[in-house]
Design a protein around this motif. Structure first.
Motif, PDB file in Angstrom:
ATOM      1  N   HIS A 141     -23.926 -18.563 -44.356  1.00 27.55           N
ATOM      2  CA  HIS A 141     -23.253 -18.531 -43.110  1.00 27.55           C
ATOM      3  C   HIS A 141     -22.059 -17.414 -43.055  1.00 27.55           C
ATOM      4  O   HIS A 141     -21.933 -16.663 -42.226  1.00 27.55           O
ATOM      5  CB  HIS A 141     -22.406 -19.925 -43.013  1.00 27.55           C
ATOM      6  N   ASN A 142     -21.350 -17.166 -44.313  1.00 25.17           N
ATOM      7  CA  ASN A 142     -20.444 -16.199 -44.211  1.00 25.17           C
ATOM      8  C   ASN A 142     -21.001 -14.852 -44.124  1.00 25.17           C
ATOM      9  O   ASN A 142     -20.278 -13.928 -43.730  1.00 25.17           O
ATOM     10  CB  ASN A 142     -19.586 -16.360 -45.647  1.00 25.17           C
ATOM     11  N   LEU A 155     -21.611 -13.936 -40.633  1.00 27.50           N
ATOM     12  CA  LEU A 155     -20.564 -13.915 -40.193  1.00 27.50           C
ATOM     13  C   LEU A 155     -19.989 -12.222 -40.216  1.00 27.50           C
ATOM     14  O   LEU A 155     -19.753 -11.585 -39.409  1.00 27.50           O
ATOM     15  CB  LEU A 155     -19.387 -15.015 -40.257  1.00 27.50           C
ATOM     16  N   HIS A 211     -21.740 -17.073 -34.610  1.00 24.39           N
ATOM     17  CA  HIS A 211     -21.772 -18.378 -35.420  1.00 24.39           C
ATOM     18  C   HIS A 211     -22.643 -19.495 -35.026  1.00 24.39           C
ATOM     19  O   HIS A 211     -23.188 -20.199 -35.670  1.00 24.39           O
ATOM     20  CB  HIS A 211     -20.115 -19.146 -35.241  1.00 24.39           C
ATOM     21  N   ASN A 217     -25.702 -21.094 -36.996  1.00 25.18           N
ATOM     22  CA  ASN A 217     -25.935 -22.630 -37.349  1.00 25.18           C
ATOM     23  C   ASN A 217     -27.177 -23.009 -36.648  1.00 25.18           C
ATOM     24  O   ASN A 217     -27.675 -23.962 -37.255  1.00 25.18           O
ATOM     25  CB  ASN A 217     -24.700 -23.281 -36.440  1.00 25.18           C
TER      26      ASN A 217
END
Length: 133
Positions: free
Chosen positions: A91-92, A95, A101, A105
Motif C-alpha cells: 500500500h505504501n 502511494l 489510495h 485498496n
C-alpha cells in the motif's frame, strides 16, 4: 519507454518488497529474475541490487506505475501467503508511486476473489482508470 535508472529502481523496489519476510523464496527469486530479463538487466546487475539497492526513481508514466504495482501484487501472492506487513508495504509503495489510495485498496480487497489472488491486468487497469479520470 523507461530508462536504465528507472529499470534498476523498479527491480530494487521489488527486491526490497520480497525481502519483507527476511528471506527470498526461490519462486520469488525466479519471478524477480524473469522481470530483470524482461527489462534487459544482466544477471550481474540483478544480483548486485540485492546488496546495493538503488535510489527510488519516480516513474513519469501513470501506466508504467500501474504495471509496477501489478508486478508487486503478483510477487506478493507467489507463495500464497500474504502477511499483514506485506499489505501495508505494498500500500505504501503504491502511494509513493502516486497511485490513488482508493484504487490501491480496491485492488487489495478484490484480489482474494480471483484464482490464486491474481488480478487480471485488464481488471486492474480498469480500477485505476476510474480513479485517474
Amino acid at each position: 519507454m523507461i530508462n536504465r535508472a528507472e529499470k534498476l529502481s523498479l527491480l530494487s523496489e521489488m527486491i526490497a518488497f520480497a525481502q519483507t519476510d527476511e528471506n527470498i523464496k526461490s519462486i520469488e527469486y525466479n519471478f524477480l529474475f524473469s522481470i530483470a530479463k524482461q527489462l534487459d538487466i544482466s544477471k550481474e546487475d540483478f544480483e548486485y541490487l540485492f546488496e546495493h539497492p538503488v535510489t527510488y526513481v519516480h516513474l513519469k508514466s501513470h501506466s508504467e506505475r500501474i504495471v509496477q504495482f501489478h508486478r508487486l501484487v503478483l510477487l506478493m501472492n507467489l507463495d500464497h501467503k500474504v502477511a499483514p506487513k506485506q499489505l501495508v508495504k505494498i500500500h505504501n509503495f503504491g502511494l509513493r508511486m502516486g497511485l490513488s489510495h482508493e484504487s490501491i485498496n480496491r485492488v487489495l480487497d478484490l484480489m482474494d476473489s480471483f484464482p490464486n489472488k491474481i488480478v487480471p491486468p485488464d481488471f486492474l487497469i480498469d480500477i485505476f482508470k476510474v480513479q485517474y479520470n
